[in-house]
Design a protein around this motif. Structure first.
Motif, PDB file in Angstrom:
ATOM      1  N   THR A   7     -16.188   1.438   4.382  1.00  0.00           N
ATOM      2  CA  THR A   7     -15.793   2.617   3.613  1.00  0.00           C
ATOM      3  C   THR A   7     -15.092   2.139   2.355  1.00  0.00           C
ATOM      4  O   THR A   7     -14.056   1.489   2.429  1.00  0.00           O
ATOM      5  CB  THR A   7     -14.846   3.526   4.427  1.00  0.00           C
ATOM      6  N   LEU A   8     -15.683   2.444   1.209  1.00  0.00           N
ATOM      7  CA  LEU A   8     -15.113   2.040  -0.073  1.00  0.00           C
ATOM      8  C   LEU A   8     -14.304   3.195  -0.646  1.00  0.00           C
ATOM      9  O   LEU A   8     -14.756   4.337  -0.635  1.00  0.00           O
ATOM     10  CB  LEU A   8     -16.216   1.660  -1.060  1.00  0.00           C
ATOM     11  N   THR A   9     -13.123   2.891  -1.148  1.00  0.00           N
ATOM     12  CA  THR A   9     -12.271   3.881  -1.802  1.00  0.00           C
ATOM     13  C   THR A   9     -11.937   3.349  -3.180  1.00  0.00           C
ATOM     14  O   THR A   9     -11.345   2.284  -3.305  1.00  0.00           O
ATOM     15  CB  THR A   9     -10.972   4.111  -0.996  1.00  0.00           C
ATOM     16  N   GLY A  10     -12.357   4.070  -4.199  1.00  0.00           N
ATOM     17  CA  GLY A  10     -12.084   3.653  -5.565  1.00  0.00           C
ATOM     18  C   GLY A  10     -11.037   4.554  -6.189  1.00  0.00           C
ATOM     19  O   GLY A  10     -11.026   5.760  -5.962  1.00  0.00           O
ATOM     20  N   HIS A  11     -10.155   3.956  -6.934  1.00  0.00           N
ATOM     21  CA  HIS A  11      -9.096   4.709  -7.604  1.00  0.00           C
ATOM     22  C   HIS A  11      -9.273   4.563  -9.112  1.00  0.00           C
ATOM     23  O   HIS A  11      -9.366   3.452  -9.627  1.00  0.00           O
ATOM     24  CB  HIS A  11      -7.719   4.190  -7.180  1.00  0.00           C
ATOM     25  N   GLY A  50      -9.587  -0.713  -6.081  1.00  0.00           N
ATOM     26  CA  GLY A  50     -10.354  -0.204  -4.955  1.00  0.00           C
ATOM     27  C   GLY A  50      -9.964  -0.891  -3.666  1.00  0.00           C
ATOM     28  O   GLY A  50      -9.293  -1.920  -3.664  1.00  0.00           O
ATOM     29  N   GLU A  51     -10.370  -0.286  -2.573  1.00  0.00           N
ATOM     30  CA  GLU A  51     -10.084  -0.815  -1.243  1.00  0.00           C
ATOM     31  C   GLU A  51     -11.359  -0.771  -0.412  1.00  0.00           C
ATOM     32  O   GLU A  51     -12.267   0.000  -0.711  1.00  0.00           O
ATOM     33  CB  GLU A  51      -9.028   0.050  -0.545  1.00  0.00           C
ATOM     34  N   ASP A  53     -12.461  -0.648   3.790  1.00  0.00           N
ATOM     35  CA  ASP A  53     -12.112  -0.624   5.207  1.00  0.00           C
ATOM     36  C   ASP A  53     -13.357  -1.043   5.966  1.00  0.00           C
ATOM     37  O   ASP A  53     -14.381  -0.355   5.925  1.00  0.00           O
ATOM     38  CB  ASP A  53     -11.665   0.776   5.624  1.00  0.00           C
TER      39      ASP A  53
END
Length: 100
Positions: A7-11, A50-51, A53
């Motif tokens: 799961t990619l999370t971009g800020h 970005g992160e 998981d």
């Protein structure tokens, strides 16, 4: 070889101008904008960080599905494929043939 769900999370960070009569009205307009991100033109320069998981995908998978995954990846001849820029980590195969 194992398959993983990632799961990619971009800020993104961008300063925008909002015209309003009060801070409360500006906040309401910002809520509307955040619910419709097409109203904001984010670019690569706006990317802040970005992160990722990473979870093993085969926790709830059957032995048959895991065997299918292994068969799909038998065409990878050796570990050098992992370093190749044409290797697709999502499909687990070479993209060189896709180039025209």
């Amino acid at each position: 070889m194992k398959k993983y769900d990632v799961t990619l999370t971009g800020h993104y960070k961008k300063t925008i101008a909002v015209y309003a009569k009060s801070p409360e009205q500006a906040a309401e307009k910002v809520r509307i904008i955040l619910c419709n991100t097409d109203l904001i033109d984010f670019s690569d320069e706006d990317f802040d960080y970005g992160e990722a998981d990473i979870q093993e995908a085969d926790e709830d998978r059957t032995a048959e599905n895991r065997a299918d995954d292994e068969c799909e990846n038998e065409n990878i001849e050796d570990d050098c494929c992992w370093e190749c820029p044409y290797f697709c980590p999502v499909r687990g195969e070479c993209r060189l043939e896709d180039e025209d």
